[in-house]
Every structure is written in structure tokens, then in C-alpha cells.
Design a protein around this motif. Structure first.
Motif, PDB file in Angstrom:
ATOM      1  N   ASN A  67       0.832  -1.198   0.000  1.00  0.00           N
ATOM      2  CA  ASN A  67       0.000   0.000   0.000  1.00  0.00           C
ATOM      3  C   ASN A  67       0.869   1.251   0.000  1.00  0.00           C
ATOM      4  N   LEU A  68       0.546   2.184  -0.900  1.00  0.00           N
ATOM      5  CA  LEU A  68       1.274   3.442  -1.008  1.00  0.00           C
ATOM      6  C   LEU A  68       0.313   4.626  -0.911  1.00  0.00           C
ATOM      7  N   PHE A  69       0.833   5.756  -0.429  1.00  0.00           N
ATOM      8  CA  PHE A  69       0.058   6.991  -0.369  1.00  0.00           C
ATOM      9  C   PHE A  69       0.303   7.786  -1.648  1.00  0.00           C
ATOM     10  N   LEU A  70      -0.763   8.131  -2.340  1.00  0.00           N
ATOM     11  CA  LEU A  70      -0.602   8.981  -3.515  1.00  0.00           C
ATOM     12  C   LEU A  70      -0.203  10.385  -3.064  1.00  0.00           C
ATOM     13  N   PRO A  71       0.636  11.079  -3.842  1.00  0.00           N
ATOM     14  CA  PRO A  71       1.137  12.405  -3.439  1.00  0.00           C
ATOM     15  C   PRO A  71       0.000  13.390  -3.163  1.00  0.00           C
ATOM     16  N   GLN A  72       0.202  14.222  -2.145  1.00  0.00           N
ATOM     17  CA  GLN A  72      -0.793  15.224  -1.771  1.00  0.00           C
ATOM     18  C   GLN A  72      -0.373  16.611  -2.248  1.00  0.00           C
ATOM     19  N   HIS A  73      -1.345  17.364  -2.723  1.00  0.00           N
ATOM     20  CA  HIS A  73      -1.067  18.735  -3.139  1.00  0.00           C
ATOM     21  C   HIS A  73      -1.381  19.659  -1.966  1.00  0.00           C
ATOM     22  N   PHE A 129      -5.602   8.072  -0.332  1.00  0.00           N
ATOM     23  CA  PHE A 129      -5.421   9.529  -0.239  1.00  0.00           C
ATOM     24  C   PHE A 129      -5.749  10.273  -1.525  1.00  0.00           C
ATOM     25  N   ASP A 130      -5.922   9.565  -2.627  1.00  0.00           N
ATOM     26  CA  ASP A 130      -6.236  10.274  -3.873  1.00  0.00           C
ATOM     27  C   ASP A 130      -6.692   9.281  -4.931  1.00  0.00           C
ATOM     28  N   GLN A 131      -7.036   9.807  -6.086  1.00  0.00           N
ATOM     29  CA  GLN A 131      -7.452   9.004  -7.227  1.00  0.00           C
ATOM     30  C   GLN A 131      -6.259   8.789  -8.144  1.00  0.00           C
ATOM     31  N   PRO A 132      -5.834   7.542  -8.352  1.00  0.00           N
ATOM     32  CA  PRO A 132      -4.727   7.316  -9.276  1.00  0.00           C
ATOM     33  C   PRO A 132      -5.153   7.674 -10.699  1.00  0.00           C
ATOM     34  N   SER A 133      -4.269   8.251 -11.459  1.00  0.00           N
ATOM     35  CA  SER A 133      -4.610   8.620 -12.835  1.00  0.00           C
ATOM     36  C   SER A 133      -4.832   7.374 -13.685  1.00  0.00           C
ATOM     37  N   GLN A 134      -5.575   7.535 -14.728  1.00  0.00           N
ATOM     38  CA  GLN A 134      -5.833   6.414 -15.627  1.00  0.00           C
ATOM     39  C   GLN A 134      -4.529   5.893 -16.231  1.00  0.00           C
ATOM     40  N   SER A 135      -3.618   6.812 -16.539  1.00  0.00           N
ATOM     41  CA  SER A 135      -2.341   6.394 -17.134  1.00  0.00           C
ATOM     42  C   SER A 135      -1.527   5.575 -16.140  1.00  0.00           C
ATOM     43  N   LEU A 136      -1.565   5.941 -14.855  1.00  0.00           N
ATOM     44  CA  LEU A 136      -0.848   5.179 -13.832  1.00  0.00           C
ATOM     45  C   LEU A 136      -1.443   3.789 -13.694  1.00  0.00           C
ATOM     46  N   VAL A 137      -2.761   3.718 -13.657  1.00  0.00           N
ATOM     47  CA  VAL A 137      -3.436   2.428 -13.531  1.00  0.00           C
ATOM     48  C   VAL A 137      -3.111   1.540 -14.725  1.00  0.00           C
ATOM     49  N   GLU A 138      -3.177   2.091 -15.910  1.00  0.00           N
ATOM     50  CA  GLU A 138      -2.910   1.311 -17.126  1.00  0.00           C
ATOM     51  C   GLU A 138      -1.462   0.841 -17.167  1.00  0.00           C
ATOM     52  N   MET A 139      -0.540   1.670 -16.701  1.00  0.00           N
ATOM     53  CA  MET A 139       0.871   1.292 -16.665  1.00  0.00           C
ATOM     54  C   MET A 139       1.080   0.102 -15.741  1.00  0.00           C
ATOM     55  N   VAL A 147      -4.646  -3.350  -9.325  1.00  0.00           N
ATOM     56  CA  VAL A 147      -4.681  -2.047  -8.673  1.00  0.00           C
ATOM     57  C   VAL A 147      -5.933  -1.908  -7.805  1.00  0.00           C
ATOM     58  N   MET A 148      -5.710  -1.573  -6.528  1.00  0.00           N
ATOM     59  CA  MET A 148      -6.791  -1.315  -5.591  1.00  0.00           C
ATOM     60  C   MET A 148      -6.693   0.140  -5.133  1.00  0.00           C
ATOM     61  N   ALA A 149      -7.835   0.753  -4.811  1.00  0.00           N
ATOM     62  CA  ALA A 149      -7.829   2.132  -4.313  1.00  0.00           C
ATOM     63  C   ALA A 149      -9.006   2.336  -3.376  1.00  0.00           C
ATOM     64  N   THR A 150      -8.883   3.340  -2.506  1.00  0.00           N
ATOM     65  CA  THR A 150      -9.856   3.566  -1.442  1.00  0.00           C
ATOM     66  C   THR A 150     -10.828   4.688  -1.747  1.00  0.00           C
ATOM     67  N   ALA A 157     -15.975   6.507  -5.397  1.00  0.00           N
ATOM     68  CA  ALA A 157     -15.948   5.180  -6.023  1.00  0.00           C
ATOM     69  C   ALA A 157     -16.150   5.283  -7.525  1.00  0.00           C
ATOM     70  N   VAL A 158     -17.053   6.147  -7.941  1.00  0.00           N
ATOM     71  CA  VAL A 158     -17.291   6.352  -9.375  1.00  0.00           C
ATOM     72  C   VAL A 158     -16.032   6.903 -10.037  1.00  0.00           C
ATOM     73  N   ALA A 159     -15.360   7.830  -9.355  1.00  0.00           N
ATOM     74  CA  ALA A 159     -14.127   8.404  -9.892  1.00  0.00           C
ATOM     75  C   ALA A 159     -13.047   7.336 -10.036  1.00  0.00           C
ATOM     76  N   LEU A 160     -12.933   6.470  -9.036  1.00  0.00           N
ATOM     77  CA  LEU A 160     -11.926   5.403  -9.099  1.00  0.00           C
ATOM     78  C   LEU A 160     -12.220   4.431 -10.230  1.00  0.00           C
ATOM     79  N   GLU A 161     -13.488   4.101 -10.413  1.00  0.00           N
ATOM     80  CA  GLU A 161     -13.835   3.192 -11.504  1.00  0.00           C
ATOM     81  C   GLU A 161     -13.508   3.826 -12.851  1.00  0.00           C
ATOM     82  N   SER A 162     -13.685   5.138 -12.963  1.00  0.00           N
ATOM     83  CA  SER A 162     -13.366   5.819 -14.221  1.00  0.00           C
ATOM     84  C   SER A 162     -11.871   5.777 -14.516  1.00  0.00           C
ATOM     85  N   SER A 163     -11.065   5.633 -13.462  1.00  0.00           N
ATOM     86  CA  SER A 163      -9.609   5.513 -13.645  1.00  0.00           C
ATOM     87  C   SER A 163      -9.206   4.105 -14.052  1.00  0.00           C
TER      88      SER A 163
END
Length: 361
Positions: A67-73, A129-139, A147-150, A157-163
Motif C-alpha cells: 500500500n502506497l500513499f498517492l502524493p498530496q497537493h 489519499f487520492d485518485q490514481p490517474s488512468q495512465s498510472l493504472v494502465e501502466m 490495482v486497488m484504491a480507497t 468510487a465512481v471516480a476510481l472506476e473511471s480511472s
């Protein structure tokens, strides 16, 4: 379906609790027991992650996740940080460690952390902590990684599925540790697991994992009945033999009751559920808490020294609302007990409900 996807025997996932609890021994023991162990690597350096993964791989050939934390802005407010440092210095004086009057440096290591995980051959990665980008997920998926996300709301959840994520972890407000909220963070909704899971299940098409307040077989039965494909437990694993949680943290969990936890930003700048203590109350009262990860860095020296000295009033001790159900046992015994408890819970369904074929109008 999710057991086949993750190549595990039971739909049980040990949460990736960062900061020390998820030792290689714990992760390996959980996976060896037929569930999915997870290394909480959010606070680890790339080198530490590589060493921990290597240790796990020496202990088991079963699948495990990282498990990793996605970068925070975030924005740096030097006046706010220096004001907080002044307050935190009162705790440093109590502990006998050097006072600090500067703005700390912060280096983003996410890309390096992720590369180590990929290079190590890990096949399951979870993010929070964030939504992984579609490009990251595909990579990651192109590298054969699941790939799992919270998500803490249906919208997330809808946003994560779109990724394109493979699995969504639905984290209820009962959960211990940091909230995975990434949309509407300033006005985040605290939705309980029982309310959140079925709404997410009805909205997305990928498997959903229930997390938050699940400690035994009864909780698993409830979550699966609500439509979850699996469950994720964190607090229950804090007190097992292989856990890396400090002794005062373990004892706090084992002696806790249902009202002992609250959600706070005091220790890290991000909402997290843990046992309330002096530092939590006082920092919240002072206010002006810098955002995550700044506050986490500001308080890290205090928390480490307090843990070393056994001072439970100046450390963060994350735990969920059902912490009182935790027990001293091995990871294998916990997983075995979860499975047997689930079977018992299902058997206890009233026979009248089992026999109903059609309700009368």
C-alpha cells in the motif's frame, strides 16, 4: 471472483497500516494463512520498501500487496508552520528533545517508492489519499499488477472506476487510521460501512472490499451480505503476535471501549481515527493545523520519542471504533477465527428466514 483474482483462499485482506504495524512477519503470516497480507509502505523510504519486500518474499511464496500513499497537493504557509512549531516545542521540552523553529524540508518519494515495488515483482498494489490517474493504472496493469484504491463516498468510487482500478475499498467512518477521502476533503462525509458498502456496490461494476469496524466473522458475514466481495481489517491485526505496533499501542487497543476513539487532524494534518489523548485535544484546541503531510513531519520527532519512552499522551495510536473486540493471538489464529466465525454467523441465521420461499402479501 475476488479470491481467484487475488489468488487467495479467503476474501480477507489485512490493511496496509503504515508506520510500523505491518512487519514482514505479519504480512507473510497473513498470506500464509490464506488471506492477503499488505505491507503499509506509505512512510517508508524506497530502500526500506525494497528490504521489506525481500524479507516477505523469503518468508512466503503466497501473494501479498503493498500500500502506497498517492502524493498530496498542499500549500506552504510558513507563519502557520512556525506557530505550530512553537506549540509543539512544549511537548519537545517535556520529552527532553531539541526544540525546532524552522520549516522542515519535504521530499516527494512516491515515484521512487512505486518503482521499487514494480521492480520487486509485487503483483498487487493498493493506493489511498487520492485518485490514481488512468495512465498510472494502465501502466501498472500492463505490468500484470492488480490495482486497488480507497473510496469513502459513492462519488469517489465512481471516480476510481473511471480511472480503471480493479478493486475499490469502501472505507466506512468506523475505520481506524487515516481516511482515504480525496473529494470534498474540507467537508468530508463520515458515512458508516453498513450504509456505504451497498451504495457503492450498486453503483460500480468492479469488486468492492468493505473496510471499517470489521473485527470478526460476524462483520464479514454482514459485509458480504451487503454485497461486498471481500473485507479489509486493520485494527484486528494490531494485537497479533507478528504486529509491529508498540506495546503501549497494543495495550490501548486491548483495554479500549467503544467510545475511546475519535477522528482528528492533530497528528498528521489529515483526518484519522485514533485514541484520544492529551496531544490530540490540545493541538485541536490551538488550531491552525498545517495540512498533510506537513503536520505529519512536524510531529514525527515527538511521536517517535514519546513511543520510545512509553508516553501514550504524546503519540498517535490509530484504531477503529470496534477496537474492543481485538484479542491477543497469532495472525494465523486470527484468520482461522475469522473464517470459523463467519461460518457460525451464517449458521445462526434464523431458520424461518432460510426456509422462506415467498412472502405473503
Amino acid at each position: 471472483m475476488i479470491c481467484k483474482m487475488l489468488n487467495i483462499s479467503y476474501p480477507i485482506i489485512q490493511a496496509g497500516m503504515a508506520g510500523g504495524p505491518t512487519t514482514p512477519e505479519l504480512v507473510a503470516a497473513v498470506s500464509e494463512a490464506g488471506a492477503l497480507g499488505t505491507l503499509g509502505a506509505g512512510y517508508m523510504s524506497p530502500k526500506q520498501i525494497g528490504e521489506a519486500i525481500h524479507s516477505i518474499q523469503k518468508l512466503t511464496t503466497e501473494p501479498f500487496a503493498v500500500n502506497l500513499f498517492l502524493p498530496q497537493h498542499y500549500e506552504i504557509d510558513e507563519k502557520q508552520i512556525l506557530k505550530m512549531q512553537q506549540h509543539l516545542n512544549t511537548y519537545r521540552k517535556q520529552l527532553g528533545i531539541p526544540e525546532v523553529d524552522r520549516v522542515p524540508d519535504r521530499q516527494d518519494l512516491f515515484e521512487q517508492q512505486l518503482q521499487v515495488v514494480i521492480d520487486s515483482g509485487v503483483k498487487i498494489v493498493s493506493f489511498t489519499f487520492d485518485q490514481p490517474s488512468q495512465s498510472l493504472v494502465e501502466m501498472l496493469q500492463s505490468a500484470g499488477i492488480i490495482v486497488m484504491a480507497t473510496a469513502t463516498t459513492v462519488k469517489e468510487a465512481v471516480a476510481l472506476e473511471s480511472s480503471g482500478v480493479d478493486i475499490i475499498v469502501a472505507q466506512g467512518s468506523e475505520a481506524g487510521g487515516h481516511r482515504g477521502t480525496f473529494l470534498n476533503v474540507k467537508d468530508e462525509s463520515m458515512i458508516g460501512t453498513m450504509a456505504l458498502v451497498p451504495q457503492i456496490v450498486d453503483t460500480v461494476s468492479c469488486p468492492v472490499v468493505a473496510a471499517g469496524g470489521i473485527m470478526d466473522g460476524r462483520g464479514i458475514a454482514a459485509a458480504l451480505t451487503l454485497g461486498a466481495s471481500a473485507v479489509q481489517l486493520g485494527t484486528a491485526f494490531l494485537t497479533v503476535e507478528e504486529s509491529g505496533a508498540s506495546e503501549i499501542h497494543r495495550q490501548a487497543v486491548l483495554s479500549s471501549c467503544d467510545t475511546d476513539t475519535k477522528i482528528t487532524k492533530a497528528f498528521s494534518g489529515k483526518s484519522a481515527r485514533g485514541f484520544h489523548n492529551k496531544m490530540m485535544v490540545e493541538v485541536e484546541r490551538v488550531g491552525g493545523i498545517p495540512p498533510y503531510p506537513v503536520q505529519h513531519v512536524l510531529t514525527s520527532d515527538i511521536r517517535k520519542e514519546a513511543a520510545r519512552k512509553g508516553n501514550q499522551e504524546l503519540i498517535s495510536m490509530w484504531a477503529g471504533q470496534a477496537s474492543a473486540l481485538a484479542r491477543k493471538q497469532s495472525a494465523f489464529e486470527l484468520v482461522e477465527g475469522l473464517v470459523q466465525g463467519f461460518k457460525k454467523a451464517v449458521d445462526n441465521v434464523p431458520k424461518e428466514l432460510k426456509q422462506v420461499k415467498r412472502l405473503k402479501p
